[in-house]
Design a protein around this motif. Structure first.
Motif, PDB file in Angstrom:
ATOM      1  N   LYS A 177       0.813  -1.296   0.091  1.00 18.64           N
ATOM      2  CA  LYS A 177      -0.036   0.135  -0.062  1.00 18.64           C
ATOM      3  C   LYS A 177       0.735   1.347   0.101  1.00 18.64           C
ATOM      4  CE  LYS A 177      -4.008  -1.918   2.381  1.00 18.64           C
ATOM      5  NZ  LYS A 177      -5.058  -1.767   3.561  1.00 18.64           N
ATOM      6  N   ASN A 178       1.799   1.246   0.613  1.00 16.29           N
ATOM      7  CA  ASN A 178       2.736   2.400   0.738  1.00 16.29           C
ATOM      8  C   ASN A 178       3.423   2.752  -0.537  1.00 16.29           C
ATOM      9  OD1 ASN A 178       4.769   0.524   0.822  1.00 16.29           O
ATOM     10  ND2 ASN A 178       5.671   1.246   2.613  1.00 16.29           N
ATOM     11  N   ARG A 179       3.420   1.793  -1.576  1.00 13.79           N
ATOM     12  CA  ARG A 179       3.974   2.207  -2.887  1.00 13.79           C
ATOM     13  C   ARG A 179       2.993   2.719  -3.883  1.00 13.79           C
ATOM     14  NH1 ARG A 179       6.306  -3.439  -4.885  1.00 13.79           N
ATOM     15  NH2 ARG A 179       6.851  -2.046  -6.631  1.00 13.79           N
ATOM     16  N   ILE A 180       1.755   2.888  -3.277  1.00 15.98           N
ATOM     17  CA  ILE A 180       0.778   3.326  -4.162  1.00 15.98           C
ATOM     18  C   ILE A 180      -0.033   4.580  -3.653  1.00 15.98           C
ATOM     19  CG2 ILE A 180      -1.674   2.710  -5.276  1.00 15.98           C
ATOM     20  CD1 ILE A 180      -0.909   0.131  -4.424  1.00 15.98           C
ATOM     21  N   PHE A 181       0.041   5.564  -4.598  1.00 16.79           N
ATOM     22  CA  PHE A 181      -0.460   6.949  -4.102  1.00 16.79           C
ATOM     23  C   PHE A 181      -1.855   7.317  -5.108  1.00 16.79           C
ATOM     24  CE2 PHE A 181      -0.342  11.759  -5.010  1.00 16.79           C
ATOM     25  CZ  PHE A 181      -0.716  11.946  -3.834  1.00 16.79           C
ATOM     26  N   MET A 182      -3.166   7.379  -4.530  1.00 14.89           N
ATOM     27  CA  MET A 182      -3.960   7.646  -5.275  1.00 14.89           C
ATOM     28  C   MET A 182      -4.456   8.953  -5.347  1.00 14.89           C
ATOM     29  SD  MET A 182      -7.662   7.801  -6.067  1.00 14.89           S
ATOM     30  CE  MET A 182      -8.614   7.869  -4.690  1.00 14.89           C
ATOM     31  N   LYS A 183      -4.671   9.461  -6.672  1.00 16.39           N
ATOM     32  CA  LYS A 183      -4.971  10.637  -6.899  1.00 16.39           C
ATOM     33  C   LYS A 183      -5.550  10.915  -8.176  1.00 16.39           C
ATOM     34  CE  LYS A 183      -4.023  15.073  -5.608  1.00 16.39           C
ATOM     35  NZ  LYS A 183      -4.586  15.688  -4.496  1.00 16.39           N
ATOM     36  N   PRO A 184      -6.871  11.145  -7.935  1.00 16.46           N
ATOM     37  CA  PRO A 184      -7.804  11.405  -9.173  1.00 16.46           C
ATOM     38  C   PRO A 184      -7.476  12.364 -10.423  1.00 16.46           C
ATOM     39  CG  PRO A 184      -9.117  11.462  -7.390  1.00 16.46           C
ATOM     40  CD  PRO A 184      -7.565  11.488  -6.770  1.00 16.46           C
ATOM     41  N   ASN A 185      -7.531  12.182 -11.406  1.00 16.46           N
ATOM     42  CA  ASN A 185      -7.231  13.187 -12.504  1.00 16.46           C
ATOM     43  C   ASN A 185      -7.697  14.565 -12.339  1.00 16.46           C
ATOM     44  OD1 ASN A 185      -5.778  11.281 -14.164  1.00 16.46           O
ATOM     45  ND2 ASN A 185      -7.528  10.682 -15.263  1.00 16.46           N
ATOM     46  N   ALA A 186      -6.932  15.560 -12.771  1.00 15.49           N
ATOM     47  CA  ALA A 186      -7.094  16.942 -12.596  1.00 15.49           C
ATOM     48  C   ALA A 186      -7.175  17.789 -13.798  1.00 15.49           C
ATOM     49  CB  ALA A 186      -6.368  17.557 -11.325  1.00 15.49           C
ATOM     50  N   VAL A 187      -7.615  19.014 -14.007  1.00 14.24           N
ATOM     51  CA  VAL A 187      -7.683  19.845 -14.745  1.00 14.24           C
ATOM     52  C   VAL A 187      -6.777  21.175 -14.513  1.00 14.24           C
ATOM     53  CG1 VAL A 187      -9.298  21.128 -16.018  1.00 14.24           C
ATOM     54  CG2 VAL A 187      -9.923  19.223 -15.284  1.00 14.24           C
ATOM     55  N   ASP A 188      -6.247  21.753 -15.616  1.00 14.31           N
ATOM     56  CA  ASP A 188      -5.663  22.936 -15.685  1.00 14.31           C
ATOM     57  C   ASP A 188      -6.539  23.982 -15.782  1.00 14.31           C
ATOM     58  OD1 ASP A 188      -4.096  25.399 -15.729  1.00 14.31           O
ATOM     59  OD2 ASP A 188      -2.943  24.565 -17.496  1.00 14.31           O
ATOM     60  N   LEU A 189      -6.947  24.691 -14.629  1.00 16.02           N
ATOM     61  CA  LEU A 189      -8.144  25.601 -14.566  1.00 16.02           C
ATOM     62  C   LEU A 189      -7.764  26.946 -15.121  1.00 16.02           C
ATOM     63  CD1 LEU A 189      -9.504  24.960 -10.886  1.00 16.02           C
ATOM     64  CD2 LEU A 189     -10.338  24.070 -13.120  1.00 16.02           C
ATOM     65  N   THR A 190      -6.394  27.160 -15.387  1.00 13.06           N
ATOM     66  CA  THR A 190      -6.106  28.214 -16.101  1.00 13.06           C
ATOM     67  C   THR A 190      -6.450  28.272 -17.842  1.00 13.06           C
ATOM     68  OG1 THR A 190      -3.901  27.731 -16.556  1.00 13.06           O
ATOM     69  CG2 THR A 190      -4.242  28.715 -14.723  1.00 13.06           C
ATOM     70  N   LYS A 191      -6.569  27.071 -18.411  1.00 14.60           N
ATOM     71  CA  LYS A 191      -6.898  26.770 -19.869  1.00 14.60           C
ATOM     72  C   LYS A 191      -8.497  26.226 -19.897  1.00 14.60           C
ATOM     73  CE  LYS A 191      -1.979  25.104 -20.872  1.00 14.60           C
ATOM     74  NZ  LYS A 191      -1.500  24.033 -21.258  1.00 14.60           N
ATOM     75  N   PHE A 192      -9.033  25.384 -18.899  1.00 15.45           N
ATOM     76  CA  PHE A 192     -10.241  25.114 -18.867  1.00 15.45           C
ATOM     77  C   PHE A 192     -11.077  25.765 -17.990  1.00 15.45           C
ATOM     78  CE2 PHE A 192      -8.244  21.505 -20.789  1.00 15.45           C
ATOM     79  CZ  PHE A 192      -8.913  21.076 -21.615  1.00 15.45           C
ATOM     80  N   TYR A 193     -11.712  26.779 -18.748  1.00 12.93           N
ATOM     81  CA  TYR A 193     -12.836  27.564 -17.915  1.00 12.93           C
ATOM     82  C   TYR A 193     -13.989  28.167 -18.841  1.00 12.93           C
ATOM     83  CZ  TYR A 193     -10.085  31.262 -20.106  1.00 12.93           C
ATOM     84  OH  TYR A 193      -9.342  32.066 -21.242  1.00 12.93           O
ATOM     85  N   LYS A 194     -14.961  28.561 -18.374  1.00 12.33           N
ATOM     86  CA  LYS A 194     -16.243  28.777 -18.928  1.00 12.33           C
ATOM     87  C   LYS A 194     -15.739  30.253 -19.960  1.00 12.33           C
ATOM     88  CE  LYS A 194     -21.116  29.275 -18.959  1.00 12.33           C
ATOM     89  NZ  LYS A 194     -22.420  29.194 -17.945  1.00 12.33           N
ATOM     90  N   ARG A 195     -15.918  29.980 -21.183  1.00  6.87           N
ATOM     91  CA  ARG A 195     -15.706  31.149 -22.273  1.00  6.87           C
ATOM     92  C   ARG A 195     -17.263  31.718 -22.424  1.00  6.87           C
ATOM     93  NH1 ARG A 195     -10.997  27.675 -21.845  1.00  6.87           N
ATOM     94  NH2 ARG A 195      -9.620  28.913 -22.711  1.00  6.87           N
ATOM     95  N   ASN A 196     -17.231  32.669 -23.112  1.00 12.65           N
ATOM     96  CA  ASN A 196     -18.557  33.281 -23.841  1.00 12.65           C
ATOM     97  C   ASN A 196     -19.173  32.460 -25.006  1.00 12.65           C
ATOM     98  OD1 ASN A 196     -20.008  35.180 -25.770  1.00 12.65           O
ATOM     99  ND2 ASN A 196     -20.262  36.218 -23.771  1.00 12.65           N
ATOM    100  N   LYS A 197     -20.259  31.906 -24.742  1.00  7.55           N
ATOM    101  CA  LYS A 197     -20.954  30.798 -25.633  1.00  7.55           C
ATOM    102  C   LYS A 197     -20.965  31.287 -27.037  1.00  7.55           C
ATOM    103  CE  LYS A 197     -24.148  28.248 -23.867  1.00  7.55           C
ATOM    104  NZ  LYS A 197     -25.379  27.743 -23.634  1.00  7.55           N
TER     105      LYS A 197
END
Length: 373
Positions: A177-197
């Motif tokens: 277990k100590n050789r495993i790090f559980m970390k879900p995927n993530a997003v670059d919020l400086t690139k993925f954000y809501k633009r004007n539709k």
């Protein structure tokens, strides 16, 4: 630190949408001040795609050795994937030697690349770490001779798993277990954000009068692009954006956009849509869903454990991924209720703040540094 990343799932000018989540993570490694080299093998037999001008800013040095692939077919005790693996091992070895690569550790993305990296570079006596993001590891083991797989993973000092399901499977292989790090995927919020539709629809010449459904991913049966298309075709005044490529190509009057696009275009196209739909049958931790949430899109996806871990009912409806009528009803229920759609959008934006890629990159490197001590 000097980091060597090994992944055959990495974008290129010919395939800008491939492995964008790997690209985003290793760019963060660079931004944190590390020097990163990437070895990304390319299949010499792959049909030629039209090149794009760029797949995004590249802060790493990328090497692309050519490999030969013979698919993944089991013939008695032999799996034809071994042809590609041996070719990849040879390419990794040659690249490291030719360019005299210096690295403090190897970070391979996905188990298959980890096993190839181990068998190509173990004589360098450097630590190996592998990101596990497959939907399932059990079937993967059948592609290798049993002892070969077991001996290879013994050389891996640590694993980064994106879900508890994958962590449990690693433990089942005998990984501590100590050789495993559980970390879900993530997003670059400086690139993925809501633009004007409206602006995004004008930029990509998309219809203003339709409600638009977005799909991002490979055009494969288990991802469900044709199920999305069938559901949309049954709805009035609804069109679909398909970002990706693959054998299950969606074709029809409801398709208003269909293209493999570079990473920088994905958040712009997501912002042009009203809803994100992905009736996937299996995932590791779905980057496309995380990115859609960051762009403020309500989500219709699958009632499977991997997706249920990612999606909260405040911004999503999860259904049987093979039930086209259920997919259709879920889409319609959101698109036909503007107030509900706006509320789900705000909830998605708030939830996305929990999954920022810079924090994920730092956490992974902290785990690796701790394991190397």
């Amino acid at each position: 630190m000097n980091i060597l990343v090994v992944s055959n799932n990495y974008p290129s000018l010919k395939n800008p949408s491939r492995g964008v989540f790997v690209y985003n993570l290793v760019q963060q490694f660079c931004k944190l001040g590390h020097k990163v080299s990437v070895i990304s093998s390319e299949n010499i037999l792959t049909s030629k795609h039209k090149k794009v001008e760029t797949y995004g800013e590249e802060n790493c040095t990328v090497y692309r050795p050519k490999v030969v692939s013979a698919s993944n077919i089991q013939i008695g005790p032999f799996n034809t994937y071994r042809v590609a693996e041996l070719s990849q091992i040879k390419g990794i070895k040659a690249t490291a030697k030719k360019h005299n690569l210096e690295f403090d550790f190897v970070y391979a993305h996905f188990m298959m690349n980890g096993i190839s990296a181990v068998n190509a570079l173990k004589n360098y006596n450097k630590p190996f770490f592998v990101a596990i993001g497959e939907s399932d590891l059990i079937d993967l083991t059948k592609m290798y001779p049993e002892n070969y797989f077991k001996q290879s993973i013994k050389h891996i000092g640590g694993f980064v798993a994106v879900s508890n399901k994958l962590k449990d499977q690693l433990i089942g292989f005998g990984i501590a277990k100590n050789r495993i790090f559980m970390k879900p995927n993530a997003v670059d919020l400086t690139k993925f954000y809501k633009r004007n539709k409206v602006e995004m629809r004008k930029k990509y010449k998309l219809p203003m009068h339709l409600k638009l459904v977005a799909f991002v991913g490979r055009f494969l049966t288990h991802k469900g692009p044709l199920r999305v298309l069938e559901a949309v075709e049954n709805l009035n005044n609804v069109g679909a954006l398909f970002m990706g490529n693959g054998p299950q190509e969606p074709i029809g009057s409801s398709v208003v956009f269909k293209e493999s696009v570079p990473s920088y275009a994905i958040p712009e196209l997501l912002s042009a849509a009203d809803i994100f739909v992905l009736p996937t049958q299996r995932e590791g931790s779905c980057n496309a869903i995380a990115e859609a949430i960051a762009c403020g899109l309500p989500v219709v996806s699958s009632k499977i454990p991997e997706v249920m871990d990612q999606c909260h009912p405040s911004f999503s409806i999860l259904v049987d991924p093979l039930d086209v009528k259920a997919i259709e009803n879920a889409i319609d229920s959101i698109l036909s209720d503007e107030e509900r759609r706006e509320e789900m959008s705000m909830n998605a934006l708030e939830y996305a703040k929990n999954f920022e890629i810079g924090e994920r990159a730092s956490s992974i490197l902290n785990f690796i540094e701790g394991a190397m001590k």
